[in-house]
Scaffold this motif. Structure first.
Motif, PDB file in Angstrom:
ATOM      1  N   ARG A  64      10.610  40.071  27.105  1.00  0.00           N
ATOM      2  CA  ARG A  64      10.465  40.237  25.759  1.00  0.00           C
ATOM      3  C   ARG A  64      10.253  38.790  24.929  1.00  0.00           C
ATOM      4  O   ARG A  64      10.570  37.888  25.355  1.00  0.00           O
ATOM      5  N   SER A  65       9.252  38.969  24.026  1.00  0.00           N
ATOM      6  CA  SER A  65       8.883  37.797  23.161  1.00  0.00           C
ATOM      7  C   SER A  65       8.178  38.506  21.820  1.00  0.00           C
ATOM      8  O   SER A  65       8.477  39.717  21.481  1.00  0.00           O
ATOM      9  N   SER A  66       8.002  37.570  20.796  1.00  0.00           N
ATOM     10  CA  SER A  66       7.455  37.844  19.760  1.00  0.00           C
ATOM     11  C   SER A  66       6.513  37.184  18.994  1.00  0.00           C
ATOM     12  O   SER A  66       6.316  35.814  19.475  1.00  0.00           O
ATOM     13  N   VAL A  67       5.786  37.593  18.176  1.00  0.00           N
ATOM     14  CA  VAL A  67       4.849  36.881  17.361  1.00  0.00           C
ATOM     15  C   VAL A  67       5.389  35.648  16.688  1.00  0.00           C
ATOM     16  O   VAL A  67       4.980  34.454  16.564  1.00  0.00           O
ATOM     17  N   ALA A  68       6.778  35.643  16.199  1.00  0.00           N
ATOM     18  CA  ALA A  68       7.290  34.649  15.348  1.00  0.00           C
ATOM     19  C   ALA A  68       7.701  33.581  16.360  1.00  0.00           C
ATOM     20  O   ALA A  68       7.641  32.317  16.347  1.00  0.00           O
ATOM     21  N   GLN A  69       8.064  33.879  17.673  1.00  0.00           N
ATOM     22  CA  GLN A  69       8.549  32.903  18.833  1.00  0.00           C
ATOM     23  C   GLN A  69       7.077  32.126  19.257  1.00  0.00           C
ATOM     24  O   GLN A  69       7.229  31.070  19.394  1.00  0.00           O
ATOM     25  N   GLY A  70       5.874  32.881  19.115  1.00  0.00           N
ATOM     26  CA  GLY A  70       4.807  32.130  19.205  1.00  0.00           C
ATOM     27  C   GLY A  70       4.372  31.079  18.237  1.00  0.00           C
ATOM     28  O   GLY A  70       4.164  29.913  18.505  1.00  0.00           O
ATOM     29  N   ALA A  71       4.601  31.393  16.886  1.00  0.00           N
ATOM     30  CA  ALA A  71       4.448  30.737  15.657  1.00  0.00           C
ATOM     31  C   ALA A  71       5.305  29.340  15.833  1.00  0.00           C
ATOM     32  O   ALA A  71       4.990  28.266  15.601  1.00  0.00           O
ATOM     33  N   LEU A  72       6.750  29.521  16.345  1.00  0.00           N
ATOM     34  CA  LEU A  72       7.535  28.508  16.490  1.00  0.00           C
ATOM     35  C   LEU A  72       7.230  27.491  17.487  1.00  0.00           C
ATOM     36  O   LEU A  72       7.200  26.317  17.474  1.00  0.00           O
ATOM     37  N   LEU A  73       6.590  28.035  18.719  1.00  0.00           N
ATOM     38  CA  LEU A  73       6.317  27.368  19.737  1.00  0.00           C
ATOM     39  C   LEU A  73       4.960  26.448  19.299  1.00  0.00           C
ATOM     40  O   LEU A  73       4.903  25.217  19.755  1.00  0.00           O
ATOM     41  N   ALA A  74       4.107  26.842  18.464  1.00  0.00           N
ATOM     42  CA  ALA A  74       2.925  26.096  18.120  1.00  0.00           C
ATOM     43  C   ALA A  74       3.338  25.286  17.138  1.00  0.00           C
ATOM     44  O   ALA A  74       2.574  24.208  16.906  1.00  0.00           O
ATOM     45  N   VAL A  75       4.471  25.080  16.070  1.00  0.00           N
ATOM     46  CA  VAL A  75       4.619  23.918  15.313  1.00  0.00           C
ATOM     47  C   VAL A  75       5.745  23.386  15.970  1.00  0.00           C
ATOM     48  O   VAL A  75       6.349  22.608  15.424  1.00  0.00           O
ATOM     49  N   GLY A  76       6.003  23.438  17.523  1.00  0.00           N
ATOM     50  CA  GLY A  76       7.329  22.900  17.872  1.00  0.00           C
ATOM     51  C   GLY A  76       7.216  21.205  17.683  1.00  0.00           C
ATOM     52  O   GLY A  76       8.336  20.796  17.386  1.00  0.00           O
ATOM     53  N   GLN A  77       6.115  20.709  18.068  1.00  0.00           N
ATOM     54  CA  GLN A  77       6.134  19.311  17.763  1.00  0.00           C
ATOM     55  C   GLN A  77       6.161  18.785  16.433  1.00  0.00           C
ATOM     56  O   GLN A  77       6.767  17.764  16.045  1.00  0.00           O
ATOM     57  N   TYR A  78       5.746  19.556  15.307  1.00  0.00           N
ATOM     58  CA  TYR A  78       5.798  18.992  13.988  1.00  0.00           C
ATOM     59  C   TYR A  78       7.329  19.342  13.473  1.00  0.00           C
ATOM     60  O   TYR A  78       7.923  18.524  12.874  1.00  0.00           O
ATOM     61  N   LEU A  79       8.142  20.486  14.012  1.00  0.00           N
ATOM     62  CA  LEU A  79       9.344  20.693  13.799  1.00  0.00           C
ATOM     63  C   LEU A  79      10.394  19.315  14.445  1.00  0.00           C
ATOM     64  O   LEU A  79      11.078  18.986  13.615  1.00  0.00           O
ATOM     65  N   ALA A  80       9.938  18.938  15.701  1.00  0.00           N
ATOM     66  CA  ALA A  80      10.645  17.927  16.211  1.00  0.00           C
ATOM     67  C   ALA A  80      10.630  16.554  15.185  1.00  0.00           C
ATOM     68  O   ALA A  80      11.354  15.718  15.061  1.00  0.00           O
ATOM     69  N   ALA A  81       9.342  16.359  14.980  1.00  0.00           N
ATOM     70  CA  ALA A  81       9.145  15.206  13.955  1.00  0.00           C
ATOM     71  C   ALA A  81       9.561  15.441  12.673  1.00  0.00           C
ATOM     72  O   ALA A  81      10.392  14.276  12.507  1.00  0.00           O
ATOM     73  N   ALA A  82       9.780  16.448  12.053  1.00  0.00           N
ATOM     74  CA  ALA A  82      10.584  16.912  10.744  1.00  0.00           C
ATOM     75  C   ALA A  82      12.084  16.531  10.834  1.00  0.00           C
ATOM     76  O   ALA A  82      12.595  16.393   9.911  1.00  0.00           O
ATOM     77  N   THR A  83      12.566  16.673  12.267  1.00  0.00           N
ATOM     78  CA  THR A  83      13.931  16.923  12.391  1.00  0.00           C
ATOM     79  C   THR A  83      14.609  15.560  13.022  1.00  0.00           C
ATOM     80  O   THR A  83      15.796  15.672  13.172  1.00  0.00           O
ATOM     81  N   ALA A  84      13.603  14.792  13.722  1.00  0.00           N
ATOM     82  CA  ALA A  84      14.228  13.658  14.164  1.00  0.00           C
ATOM     83  C   ALA A  84      15.184  12.601  13.422  1.00  0.00           C
ATOM     84  O   ALA A  84      14.808  12.434  12.246  1.00  0.00           O
TER      85      ALA A  84
END
Length: 600
Positions: A114-134
């Motif tokens: 099982r997966s979801s469109v939201a999880q696809g979006a979160l994976l796509a922004v994963g690098q930017y999320l990492a940078a924003a929370t480092a």
């Protein structure tokens, strides 16, 4: 329907993509392989573990940060005019289902993913999320939107010639960059000030070039720019206005293992056959026991290895002496780049200088006991190093040899630099991403890099599934271009009304749900009786109330809307994302999406 698979109701575009990829995988398998009384099932939802209503693609883009990252370069959140998150989700579903096929062949007792469109979006922004929370050093994790003076409609990295042609340039060489601009009459020091914003745009999604560079390009004709690019070694492509793909390659290509090259001499290490069985029956993940060696850089290749690792594989990275330069790209999480860790955490590293015989011998030694060798080297580099598939030790016919390229053989023996933005341009994706009232330009979010990494991983899994059935490895080739061609797009560029864009409220932005966008009269009736207000007046009136006030008013009228996330740094604090995003911790100093699959 692909043999051995059963679908259930789910988002249409994501389902179509998953089924297309799984058909492509099935075509590579021997007849009857994988079929059985208990088929692998996949399920794709809109929200998945995200505990909020997400009724369509645009709601997912708004809630999960895609609009924010894509819109950074143009001054505010902006939707992607294609179903990008759905495409990512479709590839994720195909990845999970194919991984299960491999795992089941090795004894794994699981049959559903099982997966979801939201999880696809979160994976796509994963690098930017990492940078924003480092939590480390290296400057502010989130770059503010550019001021009005720095904005360029259609993307701040695109140049416009004196004859009105829009072009995209690319180089990874600072000397080539400087020479290109000097040939256009720009002082070297001024050209130098544009290098870092240009080089780091893939990480920041903004590119505030000095105005002098844009002005110099605008004084030149297209032939002038092409001549400067040719003499300096800079790649240049014209930005197409047609959203249709220029070519429609298959997502990946599999080829049988080549005959050993003659005259191997000292390269002929001891033969190694099919790897010793490593059953997965007691494992929780389908690729447990699979060994991967990767020599990759930037995003596409490392993400492919990251995906295989999340599915249970052991992944070892080969890096140059001193480490991959991307390790120090700010901001840092501890002593390493957060963006780099988002793709490479958990991969043991072996340093090797591949320009030396010892370094190349390291590759051969590691691949002698590996299931997969993955690289995204430039075209021709593998042969020059003596590390093409035909150069590896004889008896390695069970190895999966994967190459993730930029353009494959589309441009012959002199391709442009194989990076995300040029792939967006040549694939037509740059035109499809934006509505017709905006000039075509690539998104500075690394869209094809992410899809390219996922598609590469799916090709590897297909080759592993073939190997389980035949005991024979394969060569697998994918590209940024083939990944970009997966994205469905209309024959003509779309046209939007103001209600199709994020609406500014008193405290943020709101994106109207599909019902509200399709019923503008119903929206106007909520504007304090202004049921005859123009679309422009509607947007102005939305700014008078808060996001939550508008959500309540819209809900009372039976309409939905999604708040638009304009910062990633607080995503892990949002209660709706607690089971979708892992917060920073001492071991990982940045927030990251949880694995995008659930197996059962």
């Amino acid at each position: 329907m692909t043999p051995g698979l059963r679908a259930e109701a789910r988002p249409a575009v994501a389902t179509t993509i998953a089924e297309r990829l799984l058909r492509h995988t099935a075509q590579a398998l021997p007849e009857g392989a994988g079929a059985g009384p208990d088929p692998v099932r996949f399920r794709i939802e809109w929200a998945g573990p995200v505990a909020t209503e997400l009724p369509d693609e645009r709601a997912v883009q708004a809630a999960c940060g895609l609009m924010h990252v894509h819109g950074r370069a143009t001054g505010g959140p902006a939707p992607l005019a294609v179903d990008y998150a759905s495409v990512v989700a479709g590839v994720l579903a195909a990845l999970g289902a194919t991984a299960l096929r491999v795992g089941r062949a090795r004894g794994l007792d699981l049959c559903e993913v099982r997966s979801s469109v939201a999880q696809g979006a979160l994976l796509a922004v994963g690098q930017y999320l990492a940078a924003a929370t480092a939590g480390g050093s290296g400057g502010p994790p989130e770059l503010p939107f550019l001021p009005d003076s720095a904005r360029q409609a259609g993307g701040p990295a695109t140049l416009v010639t004196s004859d009105g042609v829009r072009v995209e340039i690319e180089t990874l060489d600072p000397d080539a960059w400087r020479e290109f601009w000097v040939r256009l009459g720009v002082a070297p020091a001024v050209a130098g000030r544009g290098w870092l914003p240009f080089q780091q745009r893939f990480a920041t999604a903004v590119c505030p070039l000095p105005d002098a560079l844009r002005q110099a390009a605008h004084r030149c004709t297209l032939p002038d720019l092409r001549a400067a690019a040719h003499h300096s070694g800079v790649s240049l492509l014209v930005v197409r206005s047609d959203p249709a793909p220029a070519v429609r390659p298959e997502p990946w290509e599999l080829a049988p293992w080549p005959e050993p090259a003659r005259g191997r001499g000292p390269h002929a290490d001891s033969a190694v056959g099919f790897p010793s069985p490593r059953p997965a029956r007691d494992a929780a993940l389908p690729l447990t026991g699979i060994r991967v060696v990767e020599s990759t850089r930037r995003v596409q290749g490392p993400l492919a290895g990251h995906i295989l690792r999340m599915l249970g594989a052991d992944v070892v990275r080969i890096e140059p002496p001193g480490g991959d330069p991307m390790r120090w790209l700010p901001p840092l999480a501890g002593e390493c780049s957060a963006r780099f860790l988002a793709l490479n955490a958990g991969k043991p590293v072996i340093e090797a200088d591949l320009t030396t015989a010892h370094g190349r011998r390291t590759i051969r030694t590691l691949t002698a006991d590996a299931d997969v060798f993955l690289h995204n080297w430039a075209p021709g580099k593998a042969s020059r190093l003596g590390l093409a598939a035909s150069d590896l030790p004889p008896g390695r016919s069970a190895l999966v040899y994967a190459w993730a390229s930029g353009f494959g053989d589309t441009f012959g023996d002199r391709p442009p630099v194989g990076t995300d933005y040029l792939a967006q341009v040549h694939s037509g994706l740059a035109a499809a991403l934006r509505p017709a009232d905006e000039p075509p330009a690539p998104s500075l979010m690394t869209l094809t890099d992410v899809l390219g990494g996922l598609v590469c991983a799916q090709g590897v899994l297909t080759a592993l599934a073939v190997r389980e059935a035949t005991h024979q490895g394969s060569q697998v080739h994918s590209s940024l271009l083939s990944a970009g061609a997966l994205v469905p797009r209309p024959a003509q560029r779309v046209r939007w009304t103001p209600l199709d864009r994020p609406l500014r409220t008193a405290d943020g932005h709101l994106y109207l749900g599909p019902g509200a966008r399709q019923r503008p009269d119903a929206v106007r009736r909520l504007l304090d009786g202004a049921d005859t207000a123009s679309a422009q007046d509607v947007t102005a009136r939305f700014a008078r109330r808060t996001t939550e006030e508008w959500r309540v008013r819209l809900a009372e009228a039976g309409l939905t809307a999604t708040p638009v996330r304009t910062e990633l740094s607080d995503l892990h604090h949002d209660a709706a994302f607690q089971t979708a995003v892992a917060p920073p911790d001492p071991a990982n100093g940045y927030a990251r999406p949880y694995t995008p699959w659930e197996f059962a």
